[in-house]
Write a protein that holds these residues in place. Structure first.
Motif, PDB file in Angstrom:
ATOM      1  N   ASN A  38       0.859  -1.185   0.000  1.00 57.98           N
ATOM      2  CA  ASN A  38       0.000   0.000   0.000  1.00 57.98           C
ATOM      3  C   ASN A  38       0.895   1.236   0.000  1.00 57.98           C
ATOM      4  OD1 ASN A  38      -1.774   2.091   0.390  1.00 57.98           O
ATOM      5  ND2 ASN A  38      -2.454   1.439   2.426  1.00 57.98           N
ATOM      6  N   PRO A  39       1.087   1.866  -1.139  1.00 58.49           N
ATOM      7  CA  PRO A  39       2.019   3.003  -1.215  1.00 58.49           C
ATOM      8  C   PRO A  39       1.547   4.223  -0.442  1.00 58.49           C
ATOM      9  CG  PRO A  39       0.808   2.781  -3.275  1.00 58.49           C
ATOM     10  CD  PRO A  39       0.460   1.571  -2.438  1.00 58.49           C
ATOM     11  N   ASP A  40       0.273   4.265  -0.085  1.00 58.74           N
ATOM     12  CA  ASP A  40      -0.266   5.420   0.625  1.00 58.74           C
ATOM     13  C   ASP A  40      -0.297   5.238   2.134  1.00 58.74           C
ATOM     14  OD1 ASP A  40      -0.818   6.719  -1.826  1.00 58.74           O
ATOM     15  OD2 ASP A  40      -2.671   5.552  -2.033  1.00 58.74           O
ATOM     16  N   ALA A  41       0.182   4.103   2.628  1.00 61.08           N
ATOM     17  CA  ALA A  41       0.147   3.852   4.070  1.00 61.08           C
ATOM     18  C   ALA A  41       1.074   4.793   4.822  1.00 61.08           C
ATOM     19  CB  ALA A  41       0.540   2.401   4.356  1.00 61.08           C
ATOM     20  N   GLU A  42       0.622   5.244   5.974  1.00 63.58           N
ATOM     21  CA  GLU A  42       1.466   6.062   6.840  1.00 63.58           C
ATOM     22  C   GLU A  42       2.528   5.170   7.480  1.00 63.58           C
ATOM     23  OE1 GLU A  42       1.194   8.663  11.001  1.00 63.58           O
ATOM     24  OE2 GLU A  42      -0.623   7.801  10.085  1.00 63.58           O
ATOM     25  N   ARG A  43       3.778   5.576   7.381  1.00 59.98           N
ATOM     26  CA  ARG A  43       4.874   4.756   7.877  1.00 59.98           C
ATOM     27  C   ARG A  43       5.269   5.231   9.280  1.00 59.98           C
ATOM     28  NH1 ARG A  43       6.651   1.692   3.829  1.00 59.98           N
ATOM     29  NH2 ARG A  43       8.679   1.268   4.740  1.00 59.98           N
ATOM     30  N   ARG A  44       5.292   4.272  10.231  1.00 56.78           N
ATOM     31  CA  ARG A  44       5.588   4.586  11.628  1.00 56.78           C
ATOM     32  C   ARG A  44       6.768   3.758  12.113  1.00 56.78           C
ATOM     33  NH1 ARG A  44      -0.125   2.960  13.946  1.00 56.78           N
ATOM     34  NH2 ARG A  44       0.249   1.320  12.405  1.00 56.78           N
ATOM     35  N   LYS A  45       7.441   4.263  13.133  1.00 55.67           N
ATOM     36  CA  LYS A  45       8.492   3.487  13.768  1.00 55.67           C
ATOM     37  C   LYS A  45       7.865   2.330  14.537  1.00 55.67           C
ATOM     38  CE  LYS A  45      12.066   7.022  14.268  1.00 55.67           C
ATOM     39  NZ  LYS A  45      12.949   7.749  15.220  1.00 55.67           N
ATOM     40  N   ALA A  46       8.513   1.193  14.492  1.00 54.87           N
ATOM     41  CA  ALA A  46       8.013   0.022  15.196  1.00 54.87           C
ATOM     42  C   ALA A  46       9.174  -0.673  15.884  1.00 54.87           C
ATOM     43  CB  ALA A  46       7.332  -0.945  14.234  1.00 54.87           C
ATOM     44  N   LEU A  47       8.873  -1.293  17.004  1.00 58.16           N
ATOM     45  CA  LEU A  47       9.859  -2.128  17.691  1.00 58.16           C
ATOM     46  C   LEU A  47       9.795  -3.556  17.180  1.00 58.16           C
ATOM     47  CD1 LEU A  47       9.414  -0.826  21.348  1.00 58.16           C
ATOM     48  CD2 LEU A  47      11.387  -0.441  19.867  1.00 58.16           C
ATOM     49  N   GLY A  48       8.595  -4.022  16.879  1.00 57.23           N
ATOM     50  CA  GLY A  48       8.434  -5.394  16.424  1.00 57.23           C
ATOM     51  C   GLY A  48       7.200  -5.544  15.567  1.00 57.23           C
ATOM     52  N   ILE A  49       7.160  -6.650  14.840  1.00 56.24           N
ATOM     53  CA  ILE A  49       5.964  -6.987  14.073  1.00 56.24           C
ATOM     54  C   ILE A  49       5.734  -8.494  14.123  1.00 56.24           C
ATOM     55  CG2 ILE A  49       6.200  -5.039  12.472  1.00 56.24           C
ATOM     56  CD1 ILE A  49       7.179  -7.048  10.343  1.00 56.24           C
ATOM     57  N   LEU A  50       4.493  -8.880  13.909  1.00 52.76           N
ATOM     58  CA  LEU A  50       4.132 -10.260  13.608  1.00 52.76           C
ATOM     59  C   LEU A  50       3.754 -10.293  12.133  1.00 52.76           C
ATOM     60  CD1 LEU A  50       3.440 -13.120  15.008  1.00 52.76           C
ATOM     61  CD2 LEU A  50       1.070 -12.397  14.664  1.00 52.76           C
ATOM     62  N   SER A  51       4.404 -11.173  11.369  1.00 49.00           N
ATOM     63  CA  SER A  51       4.159 -11.248   9.931  1.00 49.00           C
ATOM     64  C   SER A  51       4.088 -12.704   9.509  1.00 49.00           C
ATOM     65  CB  SER A  51       5.285 -10.531   9.175  1.00 49.00           C
ATOM     66  OG  SER A  51       5.099 -10.625   7.769  1.00 49.00           O
ATOM     67  N   PRO A  52       3.165 -13.055   8.615  1.00 54.04           N
ATOM     68  CA  PRO A  52       3.010 -14.463   8.212  1.00 54.04           C
ATOM     69  C   PRO A  52       4.097 -14.918   7.241  1.00 54.04           C
ATOM     70  CG  PRO A  52       1.473 -13.106   6.994  1.00 54.04           C
ATOM     71  CD  PRO A  52       2.141 -12.192   7.984  1.00 54.04           C
ATOM     72  N   HIS A  53       4.149 -16.235   7.002  1.00 54.22           N
ATOM     73  CA  HIS A  53       5.235 -16.778   6.181  1.00 54.22           C
ATOM     74  C   HIS A  53       4.775 -17.870   5.216  1.00 54.22           C
ATOM     75  CE1 HIS A  53       5.697 -19.292  10.035  1.00 54.22           C
ATOM     76  NE2 HIS A  53       5.183 -20.106   9.127  1.00 54.22           N
ATOM     77  N   ALA A  54       3.528 -17.852   4.828  1.00 49.04           N
ATOM     78  CA  ALA A  54       3.068 -18.835   3.831  1.00 49.04           C
ATOM     79  C   ALA A  54       3.518 -18.392   2.441  1.00 49.04           C
ATOM     80  CB  ALA A  54       1.553 -18.975   3.889  1.00 49.04           C
ATOM     81  N   GLY A  55       3.141 -19.158   1.423  1.00 49.24           N
ATOM     82  CA  GLY A  55       3.382 -18.706   0.065  1.00 49.24           C
ATOM     83  C   GLY A  55       2.770 -17.343  -0.128  1.00 49.24           C
ATOM     84  N   LEU A  56       3.478 -16.463  -0.832  1.00 46.35           N
ATOM     85  CA  LEU A  56       3.026 -15.084  -0.932  1.00 46.35           C
ATOM     86  C   LEU A  56       1.639 -14.961  -1.558  1.00 46.35           C
ATOM     87  CD1 LEU A  56       5.883 -14.404  -0.029  1.00 46.35           C
ATOM     88  CD2 LEU A  56       5.956 -12.629  -1.788  1.00 46.35           C
ATOM     89  N   ILE A  57       1.273 -15.892  -2.404  1.00 48.80           N
ATOM     90  CA  ILE A  57      -0.050 -15.830  -3.015  1.00 48.80           C
ATOM     91  C   ILE A  57      -1.148 -15.863  -1.953  1.00 48.80           C
ATOM     92  CG2 ILE A  57      -0.189 -18.335  -3.376  1.00 48.80           C
ATOM     93  CD1 ILE A  57      -1.721 -17.798  -5.942  1.00 48.80           C
ATOM     94  N   TYR A  58      -0.867 -16.510  -0.822  1.00 50.54           N
ATOM     95  CA  TYR A  58      -1.856 -16.633   0.242  1.00 50.54           C
ATOM     96  C   TYR A  58      -1.679 -15.574   1.338  1.00 50.54           C
ATOM     97  CZ  TYR A  58      -2.961 -21.116  -1.878  1.00 50.54           C
ATOM     98  OH  TYR A  58      -3.338 -22.098  -2.772  1.00 50.54           O
TER      99      TYR A  58
END
Length: 282
Positions: free
Chosen positions: A28-48
């Motif tokens: 999303n090129p319009d998302a507001e970008r913020r500083k973060a300490l951590g994230i949870l992000s998934p790891h399946a095939g990118l299509i999913y």
């Protein structure tokens, strides 16, 4: 050593041009970008899971170092494995390991072992890299794989990561530790995890939100007990507990659910889904 990509052309597109185009479709090129300490992000095939991962990475400022903590699906290597030197490769280029931070983390916990075997065929960290590489040309990583997910181990890994980052702050000449988290050198801690596996979509969502509530509350112990008590098949709960523990030590004050989805949103099969949650810890 150069850690060659294990799932290029399988979990994600195998050529630089096709992979960059694939990642761009989730950003999303319009998302507001913020500083973060951590994230949870998934790891399946990118299509999913790419839409969830893309939503998370679109909304954060990426620092020069990223600690990647993921589950060990292969069973290879040490119970908790860290690579302290070398380079990781994807179709989008190579990424060096931050040797200084990696060795600092290793020195903080006897449960963490320097080991490359656990990383060679494991996908959970590799699939995070194309998103980071899309946004940032130059950065370093510290890769950690967890096979041992006992609560004490998860907490110890998180403590070691948090202490090593703080130690790095002192090493940069900032003196004694300051309570303001903006004074902590920017290191992003990524917990790589999918949520419930192979349940009906409604049941998966109900279980997943029980776990998500504890992540949003910055409650690593509550997350751990909820996953165990309700039989939630969240494959990276250990890395998530470690990430939360480290972020709390670094002054985290809140977390936000950016996006939740499941594989049925792509496949159309809502009888046997895998859930995906994208969360930012600040």
């Amino acid at each position: 050593m150069i850690r060659q990509p294990a799932v290029a052309g399988h979990f994600y597109q195998g050529s630089p041009e096709a992979l960059k185009k694939q990642v761009a479709s989730f950003i999303n090129p319009d998302a507001e970008r913020r500083k973060a300490l951590g994230i949870l992000s998934p790891h399946a095939g990118l299509i999913y899971s790419g839409a969830v991962a893309g939503a998370v990475y679109s909304g954060i400022e990426l620092p020069d170092t990223v600690v990647l903590i993921g589950p060990n699906h292969t069973g290879l290597g040490a119970p908790v494995s860290i690579m302290c030197k070398g380079t990781w490769e994807t179709p989008l280029g190579t990424v060096d390991i931050d040797e200084t931070l990696a060795r600092a983390i290793l020195s903080k916990s006897p449960r963490i072992h320097e080991d490359s075997l656990a990383h060679l065929r494991e996908h959970s960290l590799e699939v995070q890299l194309p998103f980071i590489q899309y946004f940032k040309k130059s950065f370093k990583i510290v890769p950690i794989q967890m096979l041992d997910t006992r609560l004490d181990t998860c907490a110890d890994v998180g403590r070691a990561v948090g202490e090593a980052i703080k130690e790095g702050m002192k090493g940069e000449g900032q003196g004694t530790r300051k309570e303001n988290k903006s004074e902590i050198p920017q290191v992003l801690i990524v917990a790589s995890s999918d949520m419930s596996h192979y349940e009906r979509a409604a049941a998966a969502k109900e279980k997943d939100y029980k776990a998500i509530r504890h992540i949003l509350a910055l409650d690593p112990e509550g997350l751990y007990s909820t996953v165990k008590n309700f039989g939630i098949t969240m494959c990276g709960y250990g890395p998530a507990v470690a990430m939360l523990t480290a972020c709390k030590a670094l002054g985290a004050s809140k977390a936000e659910l950016i996006k939740y989805a499941n594989s049925g949103d792509v496949s159309g099969d809502y009888e046997q889904v895998v859930g995906y949650a994208g969360i930012v810890v600040m």
